[in-house]
Design an enzyme around this catalytic site. Structure first.
Site, PDB file in Angstrom:
ATOM      1  N   SER A 183       0.822  -1.210   0.000  1.00 26.24           N
ATOM      2  CA  SER A 183       0.000   0.000   0.000  1.00 26.24           C
ATOM      3  C   SER A 183       0.857   1.261   0.000  1.00 26.24           C
ATOM      4  CB  SER A 183      -0.954   0.007   1.198  1.00 26.24           C
ATOM      5  OG  SER A 183      -0.257  -0.157   2.414  1.00 26.24           O
TER       6      SER A 183
ATOM      7  N   HIS B 173      -2.150  -8.671   1.942  1.00 26.36           N
ATOM      8  CA  HIS B 173      -1.785  -7.427   2.630  1.00 26.36           C
ATOM      9  C   HIS B 173      -2.853  -7.108   3.682  1.00 26.36           C
ATOM     10  CE1 HIS B 173       0.111  -3.764   3.540  1.00 26.36           C
ATOM     11  NE2 HIS B 173      -0.195  -3.037   2.496  1.00 26.36           N
TER      12      HIS B 173
ATOM     13  N   HIS C   2       6.265 -12.855   8.519  1.00 25.04           N
ATOM     14  CA  HIS C   2       6.330 -11.499   7.969  1.00 25.04           C
ATOM     15  C   HIS C   2       7.442 -11.456   6.936  1.00 25.04           C
ATOM     16  CE1 HIS C   2       6.920  -7.108   7.770  1.00 25.04           C
ATOM     17  NE2 HIS C   2       5.666  -7.038   8.166  1.00 25.04           N
TER      18      HIS C   2
END
Length: 471
Positions: free
Chosen positions: A276, A306, A355
């Site tokens: 983003s 996401h 992650h």
């Protein structure tokens, strides 16, 4: 429209810098009612422009990394090729906002009570920090609150447009539509069409950036009230940004206000490589205005890899509970372990764990866990999440196919919202989108202030790669 700051203010600002090395002296004790956000930034821009020019001139040919074939075909993971002012993500330490960890932000940033460390930081105070690299005073944070409230009114066509959308359209799709429809008010787009000089782009970009952040809560709340309730949006502009947003959503609970302040702050920024933030930066580099640039960021955030991840976590936990409760079994370490291995053996991932960059427990998970221990220690879902936290890292280590077996921010956020009756998990990413604007658009300001160019990496074909590696 050129913003000017007096020599006295500039001098004071130079003498009271905010240090990111541990010193947390708030700026401007003697100018508490003098410096606005615009004045603070106007004082910083020339010096930062000078340093950027010096960096390019003196060290432009220095090598700071290399690209492997794995990185080229694997999503550019770890390639150091993007300038990002506002935050840095260390694989072992976690996120720092302008040099401050999350606990440090909680200790020094102004809160709703007015006392740093007493409650969660105001989103406005973190917004100021990300834009200026300085810890604001409470008065400065309050002035930003007032500025945002003054910009929050939506164009007359936006609410009717949102009201016309199908209720079964995903909230993130509606969110993107609502923000893009506000672009009719872009000051930057008009200034560009009028031929404003390039060295003034950042001033007009800032006007749009503040307006985007200000308008997002009502867009988001209108969608929430339309899809899940009666369509009525009420406001209380005597409150801060997060408190008023909670009233717009229909919540009137000071404890939920505190959760929303925490939630909005910790989701603002996670360096520039996430989808983003990168999308916002990339589209902004074409000189699209901040409205359209962040609409692109929202589209990236809507992806299941996401921003949709937090709803996937909650779905997984609910499926776990439903399975064992229907079988008359307790939800404990043993049954969670069984369900986790069933998930992994089905070639699925454990949502909320792992992650792309971090190699430790996400500090954003930790601060949410601390909030739960303080405000909801006996909540049933929190206990489940806490037990998952105890057993999951060892399961994933044994599985052996996860680089980071520890929880990320998405592993906890949905459970906190659920506790307060906010159970519409398809909407959770919209909350993420309200927050992430602050980080992505703070960087967009500096993109324009520093004159960063159009982003245009060189792509290569598979044949080219083969020709290189076989030489």
């Amino acid at each position: 429209m050129t913003l000017l700051v007096s020599r006295t203010v500039r001098s004071l600002l130079r003498k009271t810098p905010f240090s990111t090395t541990g010193t947390t002296t708030p700026i401007g004790a003697s100018i508490r009612t003098v410096t606005t956000l615009q004045e603070t930034l106007a004082a910083q821009v020339p010096e930062k422009q000078k340093k950027m020019a010096e960096l390019k001139k003196s060290y432009g040919s220095e090598v700071i990394g290399q690209v492997t074939v794995d990185q080229c075909i694997g999503g550019a993971r770890g390639v150091k090729c993007m300038l990002w002012e506002t935050s840095n993500l260390d694989p072992d330490e976690g996120i720092r906002f302008r040099g401050l960890t999350i606990p440090e932000c909680q200790a020094v940033l102004p809160t709703y009570s007015g006392k740093a460390g007493d409650g969660e930081p105001l989103l406005e105070s973190l917004f100021w920090l990300l834009l200026t690299s300085e810890v604001p005073t409470k008065e400065q944070a309050d002035s930003l609150t007032a500025d945002l409230h003054s910009r929050a009114k939506l164009p007359s066509h936006v609410v009717p447009l949102l009201n016309s959308l199908p209720k079964d359209m995903h909230p993130m799709t509606q969110f993107t539509i609502g923000l893009a429809a506000c672009q009719t008010e872009s000051v930057f787009a008009k200034a560009y069409q009028d031929g404003v000089p390039k060295n003034l782009y950042h001033e007009y970009a800032l006007e749009d950036i503040l307006s985007v952040v200000a308008k997002l809560p009502e867009i988001a709340a209108t969608i929430y009230r339309n899809v899940y309730h009666d369509g009525v949006v009420s406001q209380d502009t005597s409150l801060d940004f997060a408190g008023n947003f909670c009233r717009m959503l229909g919540y009137n609970d000071p404890s939920f206000d505190e959760l929303m302040r925490l939630y909005l702050c910790i989701h603002t920024d996670h360096e520039g490589g996430n989808a983003s933030a990168h999308a916002t930066h990339l589209v902004g580099s074409t000189l699209s205005d901040p409205f359209l640039s962040y609409a692109a960021g929202l589209n990236a955030l809507a992806g299941p890899l996401h921003g949709l991840a937090n709803q996937e976590v909650l779905k997984w936990i609910q499926e776990l509970k439903d399975k064992f409760e229907s079988e008359g079994k307790p939800v404990n370490a043993e049954t969670i372990t069984e369900f986790a291995w069933d998930t992994l053996n089905a070639k699925k991932v454990i949502p909320g764990y792992g992650h792309a960059v971090l190699r430790k427990t996400d500090p954003r998970y930790t601060c949410q866990r601390e909030f739960a221990l303080k405000h909801m220690p006996d909540d049933e879902l929190f206990k489940v999440v806490d037990t998952i936290y105890e057993v999951m890292p060892d399961i994933l280590k044994e599985h052996g196919k996860v680089a980071n077996p520890y929880p990320n921010v998405d592993s906890h956020s949905g459970v906190l919202l659920w506790h307060y009756g906010f159970t519409q998990y398809q909407y959770y990413t919209v909350l993420f989108g309200v927050s992430r604007a602050v980080g992505g658009l703070s960087q967009l300001y500096w993109d324009r202030a520093l004159g960063l160019p159009l982003e245009r990496p060189k792509s290569v074909t598979p044949e080219w790669i083969w020709s290189q590696v076989q030489k």
